[in-house]
Design a protein around this motif. Structure first.
Motif, PDB file in Angstrom:
ATOM      1  N   SER A 110      -3.254 -24.938   9.359  1.00  0.00           N
ATOM      2  CA  SER A 110      -4.284 -25.173   8.548  1.00  0.00           C
ATOM      3  C   SER A 110      -4.199 -24.642   7.056  1.00  0.00           C
ATOM      4  CB  SER A 110      -5.698 -24.869   9.274  1.00  0.00           C
ATOM      5  OG  SER A 110      -5.634 -23.490   9.130  1.00  0.00           O
ATOM      6  N   GLU A 111      -4.567 -25.480   6.319  1.00  0.00           N
ATOM      7  CA  GLU A 111      -4.406 -25.186   4.814  1.00  0.00           C
ATOM      8  C   GLU A 111      -5.912 -25.388   4.318  1.00  0.00           C
ATOM      9  OE1 GLU A 111      -2.493 -27.438   1.113  1.00  0.00           O
ATOM     10  OE2 GLU A 111      -0.920 -26.851   2.623  1.00  0.00           O
ATOM     11  N   ASP A 112      -6.307 -24.229   3.632  1.00  0.00           N
ATOM     12  CA  ASP A 112      -7.908 -24.325   3.306  1.00  0.00           C
ATOM     13  C   ASP A 112      -7.829 -24.818   1.911  1.00  0.00           C
ATOM     14  OD1 ASP A 112     -10.373 -23.756   2.819  1.00  0.00           O
ATOM     15  OD2 ASP A 112     -10.261 -21.522   2.413  1.00  0.00           O
ATOM     16  N   SER A 114     -10.980 -25.843   0.446  1.00  0.00           N
ATOM     17  CA  SER A 114     -12.370 -25.481   0.065  1.00  0.00           C
ATOM     18  C   SER A 114     -12.357 -24.861  -1.399  1.00  0.00           C
ATOM     19  CB  SER A 114     -12.997 -24.701   0.823  1.00  0.00           C
ATOM     20  OG  SER A 114     -12.329 -23.447   0.935  1.00  0.00           O
ATOM     21  N   LEU A 136     -14.667 -30.223   3.633  1.00  0.00           N
ATOM     22  CA  LEU A 136     -13.329 -30.614   4.135  1.00  0.00           C
ATOM     23  C   LEU A 136     -12.719 -29.360   4.823  1.00  0.00           C
ATOM     24  CD1 LEU A 136     -11.772 -32.515   1.119  1.00  0.00           C
ATOM     25  CD2 LEU A 136     -12.581 -33.529   3.090  1.00  0.00           C
ATOM     26  N   LEU A 139      -7.476 -28.446   6.618  1.00  0.00           N
ATOM     27  CA  LEU A 139      -6.887 -29.577   6.967  1.00  0.00           C
ATOM     28  C   LEU A 139      -5.672 -29.308   7.933  1.00  0.00           C
ATOM     29  CD1 LEU A 139      -6.671 -31.991   4.223  1.00  0.00           C
ATOM     30  CD2 LEU A 139      -8.230 -31.866   6.003  1.00  0.00           C
ATOM     31  N   LYS A 141      -2.054 -29.364   9.837  1.00  0.00           N
ATOM     32  CA  LYS A 141      -0.690 -29.819   9.683  1.00  0.00           C
ATOM     33  C   LYS A 141       0.245 -29.374  10.673  1.00  0.00           C
ATOM     34  CE  LYS A 141      -1.396 -30.951   4.872  1.00  0.00           C
ATOM     35  NZ  LYS A 141      -0.676 -31.437   3.639  1.00  0.00           N
ATOM     36  N   GLN A 168       5.091 -28.501   6.918  1.00  0.00           N
ATOM     37  CA  GLN A 168       3.713 -29.167   6.979  1.00  0.00           C
ATOM     38  C   GLN A 168       3.624 -30.292   5.899  1.00  0.00           C
ATOM     39  OE1 GLN A 168       4.162 -25.796   5.539  1.00  0.00           O
ATOM     40  NE2 GLN A 168       2.732 -24.470   6.361  1.00  0.00           N
TER      41      GLN A 168
END
Length: 189
Positions: A110-112, A114, A136, A139, A141, A168
């Motif tokens: 997961s890539e933050d 925010s 959000l 997300l 990947k 990713q």
């Protein structure tokens, strides 16, 4: 016939006799056929440990054992010449690892996002239109990786690796490497 049994036992080992002899010489253990060695048993032991460390470092062996003996070990003849007393037999026992390794793996990373569109710690909106960056969140990947490694195929502690991965961003890559010691390319005598 025990000769046939020994032959088939030796055939199951992939490591080349020439490779072992070259590594013994590199470690400082003289091979027979020449003048008697001027090394002591202690010198032979240090060289044997160097040889063992070298072979274990290749990653091709579960265990490497070296037995250093004297021709006189089995003979109680006190009339042996000093030259004969200085000759040592070296026996190498190898337990090879499996010739292949397979790895297949994957996961979610997961890539933050925010922090997009913020400056100085105050939320002023983001690239997605407004202050919804925190909403959000992360997300997910997917990642994927597989590899195949083959070791000691030629009998010279060589390593071949094929690696395929998808990161990713969806970009895929393939890499193949083959490492082989230089002594394996020298002509046989």
């Amino acid at each position: 016939d025990s000769g046939g049994t020994n032959k088939s036992k030796n055939d199951s080992i992939r490591t080349s006799r020439e490779f072992i002899n070259a590594r013994l010489l590199e470690a400082g253990l003289p091979l027979g056929g020449g003048a008697p060695s001027k090394l002591t048993l202690g010198d032979h032991s240090v060289a044997a440990q160097r040889f063992i460390s070298d072979l274990e470092g290749t990653g091709c062996y579960d265990s490497v054992q070296v037995h250093i003996g004297n021709d006189q070990d089995n003979n109680d003849d006190d009339d042996a010449s000093p030259e004969q007393q200085q000759m040592f037999d070296v026996t190498v026992r190898l337990k090879e690892k499996k010739w292949y390794k397979i790895y297949i793996g994957g996961g979610v990373n997961s890539e933050d996002l925010s922090s997009l569109g913020t400056s100085g710690g105050a939320s002023t909106g983001n690239a997605f239109g407004g202050g919804a960056g925190a909403a959000l969140g992360a997300l997910p990947k997917l990642q994927f990786e597989s590899s195949l490694s083959a070791s000691n195929l030629t009998g010279f502690a060589d390593m071949s690796t094929a690696l395929y991965s998808v990161d990713q961003t969806g970009a895929s890559s393939f890499r193949f490497t083959h490492d082989r010691p230089l002594c394996s390319w020298l002509p046989k005598q």
